[in-house]
Design a protein around this motif. Sequence first.
Motif, PDB file in Angstrom:
ATOM      1  N   LYS A   1     -15.438  -1.043  -3.476  1.00 22.63           N
ATOM      2  CA  LYS A   1     -13.774  -1.347  -3.169  1.00 22.63           C
ATOM      3  C   LYS A   1     -12.912  -0.517  -2.106  1.00 22.63           C
ATOM      4  O   LYS A   1     -11.475  -0.411  -2.432  1.00 22.63           O
ATOM      5  N   TYR A   2     -13.256   0.460  -1.089  1.00 21.70           N
ATOM      6  CA  TYR A   2     -12.855   1.153   0.340  1.00 21.70           C
ATOM      7  C   TYR A   2     -13.328   1.308   0.634  1.00 21.70           C
ATOM      8  O   TYR A   2     -15.437   1.221   0.320  1.00 21.70           O
ATOM      9  N   GLY A   3     -13.267   1.864   2.031  1.00 20.18           N
ATOM     10  CA  GLY A   3     -14.206   1.955   3.422  1.00 20.18           C
ATOM     11  C   GLY A   3     -13.205   3.377   3.923  1.00 20.18           C
ATOM     12  O   GLY A   3     -13.191   4.265   2.993  1.00 20.18           O
ATOM     13  N   LEU A   4     -12.432   3.324   4.830  1.00 17.73           N
ATOM     14  CA  LEU A   4     -12.809   4.614   5.692  1.00 17.73           C
ATOM     15  C   LEU A   4     -11.256   5.125   4.817  1.00 17.73           C
ATOM     16  O   LEU A   4     -10.740   6.570   4.597  1.00 17.73           O
ATOM     17  N   ILE A   5     -10.445   3.842   4.340  1.00 17.17           N
ATOM     18  CA  ILE A   5      -9.430   4.875   3.308  1.00 17.17           C
ATOM     19  C   ILE A   5      -9.619   5.800   2.167  1.00 17.17           C
ATOM     20  O   ILE A   5      -8.790   6.732   1.427  1.00 17.17           O
TER      21      ILE A   5
ATOM     22  N   LYS B   1      -9.424   3.941  -8.780  1.00 19.04           N
ATOM     23  CA  LYS B   1      -9.083   4.367  -7.479  1.00 19.04           C
ATOM     24  C   LYS B   1      -9.464   3.117  -7.078  1.00 19.04           C
ATOM     25  O   LYS B   1      -8.442   2.940  -5.880  1.00 19.04           O
ATOM     26  N   GLY B   2      -9.729   1.114  -6.965  1.00 21.18           N
ATOM     27  CA  GLY B   2      -9.968   0.362  -7.037  1.00 21.18           C
ATOM     28  C   GLY B   2      -8.692  -0.197  -6.671  1.00 21.18           C
ATOM     29  O   GLY B   2      -8.064  -0.540  -5.157  1.00 21.18           O
ATOM     30  N   ARG B   3      -7.381   0.077  -7.729  1.00 22.17           N
ATOM     31  CA  ARG B   3      -6.542  -0.330  -7.820  1.00 22.17           C
ATOM     32  C   ARG B   3      -5.095   0.579  -6.546  1.00 22.17           C
ATOM     33  O   ARG B   3      -4.038   0.131  -5.579  1.00 22.17           O
TER      34      ARG B   3
ATOM     35  N   TYR C   1      -3.507  -1.137  -3.391  1.00 18.96           N
ATOM     36  CA  TYR C   1      -2.259  -0.189  -3.234  1.00 18.96           C
ATOM     37  C   TYR C   1      -1.687   0.492  -1.607  1.00 18.96           C
ATOM     38  O   TYR C   1      -0.929  -0.124  -1.249  1.00 18.96           O
ATOM     39  N   LEU C   2      -2.909   1.004  -1.639  1.00 23.78           N
ATOM     40  CA  LEU C   2      -3.098   1.820  -0.565  1.00 23.78           C
ATOM     41  C   LEU C   2      -2.815   0.686   1.259  1.00 23.78           C
ATOM     42  O   LEU C   2      -2.520   1.302   2.197  1.00 23.78           O
ATOM     43  N   ALA C   3      -3.787   0.086   1.051  1.00 19.21           N
ATOM     44  CA  ALA C   3      -4.047  -1.093   2.419  1.00 19.21           C
ATOM     45  C   ALA C   3      -3.369  -1.494   2.301  1.00 19.21           C
ATOM     46  O   ALA C   3      -2.411  -1.673   3.423  1.00 19.21           O
ATOM     47  N   ASN C   4      -2.959  -2.039   1.508  1.00 17.36           N
ATOM     48  CA  ASN C   4      -1.616  -3.027   1.452  1.00 17.36           C
ATOM     49  C   ASN C   4      -0.520  -2.260   2.257  1.00 17.36           C
ATOM     50  O   ASN C   4       0.793  -2.955   3.165  1.00 17.36           O
ATOM     51  N   LYS C   5      -0.220  -1.381   1.625  1.00 16.23           N
ATOM     52  CA  LYS C   5       1.296   0.229   3.019  1.00 16.23           C
ATOM     53  C   LYS C   5       0.561  -0.108   4.289  1.00 16.23           C
ATOM     54  O   LYS C   5       1.072   0.613   4.877  1.00 16.23           O
ATOM     55  N   CYS C   6      -1.288   0.198   3.943  1.00 12.88           N
ATOM     56  CA  CYS C   6      -1.403   0.803   5.633  1.00 12.88           C
ATOM     57  C   CYS C   6      -0.964  -0.715   6.474  1.00 12.88           C
ATOM     58  O   CYS C   6      -0.563   0.007   7.645  1.00 12.88           O
ATOM     59  N   THR C   7      -0.835  -1.675   6.463  1.00 12.43           N
ATOM     60  CA  THR C   7      -0.574  -3.012   6.586  1.00 12.43           C
ATOM     61  C   THR C   7       0.742  -2.656   7.032  1.00 12.43           C
ATOM     62  O   THR C   7       0.777  -3.091   8.291  1.00 12.43           O
ATOM     63  N   ILE C   8       0.843  -3.352   6.357  1.00 10.67           N
ATOM     64  CA  ILE C   8       2.339  -3.278   6.552  1.00 10.67           C
ATOM     65  C   ILE C   8       3.409  -2.133   7.829  1.00 10.67           C
ATOM     66  O   ILE C   8       3.669  -2.813   8.602  1.00 10.67           O
TER      67      ILE C   8
ATOM     68  N   ARG D   1       3.114   5.096  -7.338  1.00  5.37           N
ATOM     69  CA  ARG D   1       2.215   4.170  -7.751  1.00  5.37           C
ATOM     70  C   ARG D   1       1.475   5.178  -8.726  1.00  5.37           C
ATOM     71  O   ARG D   1       0.589   4.476 -10.029  1.00  5.37           O
ATOM     72  N   LEU D   2       1.546   6.276  -7.827  1.00  2.08           N
ATOM     73  CA  LEU D   2       0.292   6.644  -8.508  1.00  2.08           C
ATOM     74  C   LEU D   2       0.047   7.627  -9.922  1.00  2.08           C
ATOM     75  O   LEU D   2      -0.289   7.994 -10.731  1.00  2.08           O
ATOM     76  N   SER D   3       1.842   8.741 -10.199  1.00  2.00           N
ATOM     77  CA  SER D   3       2.631   8.511 -11.548  1.00  2.00           C
ATOM     78  C   SER D   3       2.379   7.739 -12.048  1.00  2.00           C
ATOM     79  O   SER D   3       2.461   7.609 -13.397  1.00  2.00           O
ATOM     80  N   PHE D   4       2.326   6.102 -11.623  1.00  2.00           N
ATOM     81  CA  PHE D   4       2.658   5.307 -12.859  1.00  2.00           C
ATOM     82  C   PHE D   4       1.829   5.006 -13.122  1.00  2.00           C
ATOM     83  O   PHE D   4       1.671   4.391 -14.281  1.00  2.00           O
ATOM     84  N   TYR D   5       0.288   4.878 -12.642  1.00  4.54           N
ATOM     85  CA  TYR D   5      -0.869   4.894 -13.199  1.00  4.54           C
ATOM     86  C   TYR D   5      -0.940   5.615 -14.112  1.00  4.54           C
ATOM     87  O   TYR D   5      -1.906   6.076 -14.901  1.00  4.54           O
TER      88      TYR D   5
END
Length: 567
Positions: A348-352, A366-368, A372-379, A405-409
Amino acid sequence: MVLLHVLFEHAAGYALFAVKEVEEIGMLLPQVEESVLSIGKFNSMVSLAAFFPFKSAQAALENMNAISEGVVHADLKLFLETNLPLSGKKKASLGVSDAKIGAALQEEFTISIQTGGVVAEIIRGVRLHFHSLVKGLTGLAASKAQLGLGHSYSRAKVKFNVNRADNMIIQSIALLDQLDKDINTFSMRVREWYGYHFPELIKIVSDNSMYCRLAQLIGNRKELSEESLESLEEVVMDSAKAQAILDASRSSMGMDISPIDLINIERFSNRVVSLAAYRLELQEYLRSKMSQVAPNLAALIGEVVGARLISHAGSLTNLAKYPASTVQILGAEKALFRALKTRGNTPKYGLIFHSTFIGRAAAKNKGRISRYLANKCTIASRIDCFSEVPTCVFGDKLREQVEERLSFYETGDVPRKNVDVMKDAVKEATDVAAEIKRKMEKKEKKRKKREKKLQEEANGETNGDAEVENGEADATVVKKKKKKQAAEEMEVQAENGAEETPAKKKKKRKSEAEEAEEVEEAEDTSAPAKKKKKQKTEIMDTEPADETPETPVSEKKKKKKKKESDD
């Protein structure tokens, strides 16, 4: 009519060859492939249609860079428009070695392009016999041109490397990881070595760097006393721990150690402490470098994790090209391929994973949150890579979105929409960019003023030297003029003296005649005449000082005349 032309790019220039006879099937036979090696047989198949030599090495380098990037240069376009038959019932096709430049030429001229098969074999023969096919070009000149262009091309690639700013980050994070491993290994060695003498210290102090500083400070545990309590508190930053160390040293079970062994332990612990201090400096350098190169990525995910992502991708440009799904599992390639091979669950994750966001999320989220974090890192990486003025505004806004997003979860609070957040970020970024540009312009103006002042000072110094030289020249001229004037005055005085001497001589003659008469009268006359003579002599004595040099002469003449009168 020739239907196939082959374009060949050489260091000396562009060449267009016309292929006389082509057999698609026959070209693949080994006998025909061997016939390409002989120049006689190859000449019967191919002839030179046109050759465009490069004017200079700079022009050759520009054309080479354009071809390597798949761009049609102006020289190549003009060459093909002039020499390639584009009109006719049957349109000619052009053979090229690179498919990238072939696609660009097809868009430019709307002609059919061939890249493989027959064209590859023909270009192989052209490359082999190029200096023989072009008149006036020797093999030595062709090899020199290739060598020179190769050097300049490589130099330009190294010099204008777009990833040169990333290289420092890649090296720094690699060195930081290596230092962490080395400091850990060396600290364990110090613990084991000094533990023979003071084993209780390991349980009291768990931090490696602090343990090495204490080993350096304490030395022989038997020398510890109440006086060293303050220095222990400075290192440990805790009075209770310092007192515990002092109490443990009095009742320690460790063996006695010789002074030479203590010296070696202190030296080694000193090296470990200096390495730990250098690691902190390197981390600060990495933080400053990331704020310059990738401020948004650093603000979103942290300097160390962002630097590891850039290092793993190879450059910031490569990271910006990756999709979010690749960034998510970047660093977990082994686990991914093992899962694909065994048909298990993919990672589900690597270096992030080292980011604080994933650690704070619940196990089911954790996977969700990693996606989401990978998406923001790309931007963030794309904004850092392609923005002109680097700012951390977008990174801060993206971080806020991840927090929401964390608080939403966890709580179910609905986060803001991405469109609204990005609008606010764009407004702030434009303001910040304008401010940065204004500061840069001010700095540039100050730098130009400083350079202007330095230039004026340098010009003033040169003018001052010139004025000094001119002043010296003027002084010499004035001296020469004075000398001339003095010489002229001397000449005038000499002339005046020459004019005065005849007048003086006349006066002297008159005075001599009068004196002679007086001498004759003196024989006849008495004392009154002598008085007159005395008066005359007094008058002669009161004459100007200019006539004084002539007095000895008059006295001689007087004596002569007296002698004559006596005779």
